[in-house]
Design an enzyme around this catalytic site. Structure first.
Site, PDB file in Angstrom:
ATOM      1  N   HIS A  93       0.986  -1.228  -0.006  1.00 58.52           N
ATOM      2  CA  HIS A  93       0.072  -0.015  -0.118  1.00 58.52           C
ATOM      3  C   HIS A  93       0.947   1.221  -0.225  1.00 58.52           C
ATOM      4  O   HIS A  93       2.166   1.274   0.528  1.00 58.52           O
ATOM      5  CB  HIS A  93      -0.988  -0.213   1.446  1.00 58.52           C
ATOM      6  CG  HIS A  93      -2.048  -0.988   1.514  1.00 58.52           C
ATOM      7  ND1 HIS A  93      -3.239  -1.002   0.884  1.00 58.52           N
ATOM      8  CD2 HIS A  93      -1.642  -2.308   1.985  1.00 58.52           C
ATOM      9  CE1 HIS A  93      -3.699  -2.138   1.046  1.00 58.52           C
ATOM     10  NE2 HIS A  93      -3.060  -2.941   1.705  1.00 58.52           N
ATOM     11  N   ARG A 158      21.166  -6.264   0.892  1.00 56.29           N
ATOM     12  CA  ARG A 158      22.310  -5.396   0.245  1.00 56.29           C
ATOM     13  C   ARG A 158      23.288  -6.341  -0.375  1.00 56.29           C
ATOM     14  O   ARG A 158      23.375  -7.529  -0.074  1.00 56.29           O
ATOM     15  CB  ARG A 158      22.881  -4.234   1.029  1.00 56.29           C
ATOM     16  CG  ARG A 158      23.701  -4.649   2.017  1.00 56.29           C
ATOM     17  CD  ARG A 158      24.224  -3.722   3.007  1.00 56.29           C
ATOM     18  NE  ARG A 158      24.976  -3.989   4.061  1.00 56.29           N
ATOM     19  CZ  ARG A 158      26.100  -4.736   3.939  1.00 56.29           C
ATOM     20  NH1 ARG A 158      26.791  -5.157   3.070  1.00 56.29           N
ATOM     21  NH2 ARG A 158      26.536  -5.385   5.041  1.00 56.29           N
TER      22      ARG A 158
END
Length: 164
Positions: A93, A158
């Site tokens: 959302h 990462r």
């Protein structure tokens, strides 16, 4: 979720956890999921929409969940290893106003390149793209785009190092 897919998930859950791979492939194919040759889907896997492609010779670990939408497919390449309890979640959302912080819904696809290894309890969010031969460390949260042949880890994930 379609009735056929609901039935495929149910029937799959009744089979031994790490056996009867041919039957699971047949159940999911009959429900409209593209499942490649020799792919092994383990028990407790839950697929919530037919907009999913799983390549050949791929392993999907126990209790993994694949949540795609009409607008946001999940594509898992060939020769991938997906450990147990991995979540693929295409929907989210926008941040809404103070009355309801979960604002307008949106969905983005998820793509996993051939030969990728995803560790246990990884979560992949909509928009995640893993290149070919990527390794994702257990417990990571993947929400970005990663090139081929890297090790990624963390929350958010990462690049930790380049792989040879």
């Amino acid at each position: 979720m379609s009735a056929q897919l609901h039935l495929a998930n149910l029937l799959s859950s009744l089979l031994p956890q790490t056996r009867a791979f041919g039957l699971r492939r047949a159940f999911y194919r009959a429900a409209g999921i593209h499942v490649g040759l020799n792919t092994r889907i383990n028990g407790g896997v839950n697929i919530q929409h037919t907009n999913v492609r799983i390549g050949a010779d791929t392993w999907i670990g126990r209790r993994s969940e694949i949540v795609s939408t009409v607008d946001a497919p999940v594509a898992i390449g060939a020769r991938c290893d997906v450990s147990q309890d991995v979540l693929f979640i295409t929907g989210s959302h926008e941040i809404g106003d103070p009355q309801r912080r979960a604002g307008t819904g949106r969905s983005l696809p998820i793509s996993v390149g051939d030969g990728t290894w995803i560790g246990a309890r990884v979560t992949l969010l909509g928009g995640a793209v893993l290149g070919r031969g990527v390794v994702v460390a257990a417990g990571s949260l993947v929400r970005d785009v990663f090139p081929d042949d890297v090790l990624v880890a963390g929350t958010p994930a990462r690049i930790v190092r380049q792989l040879g």
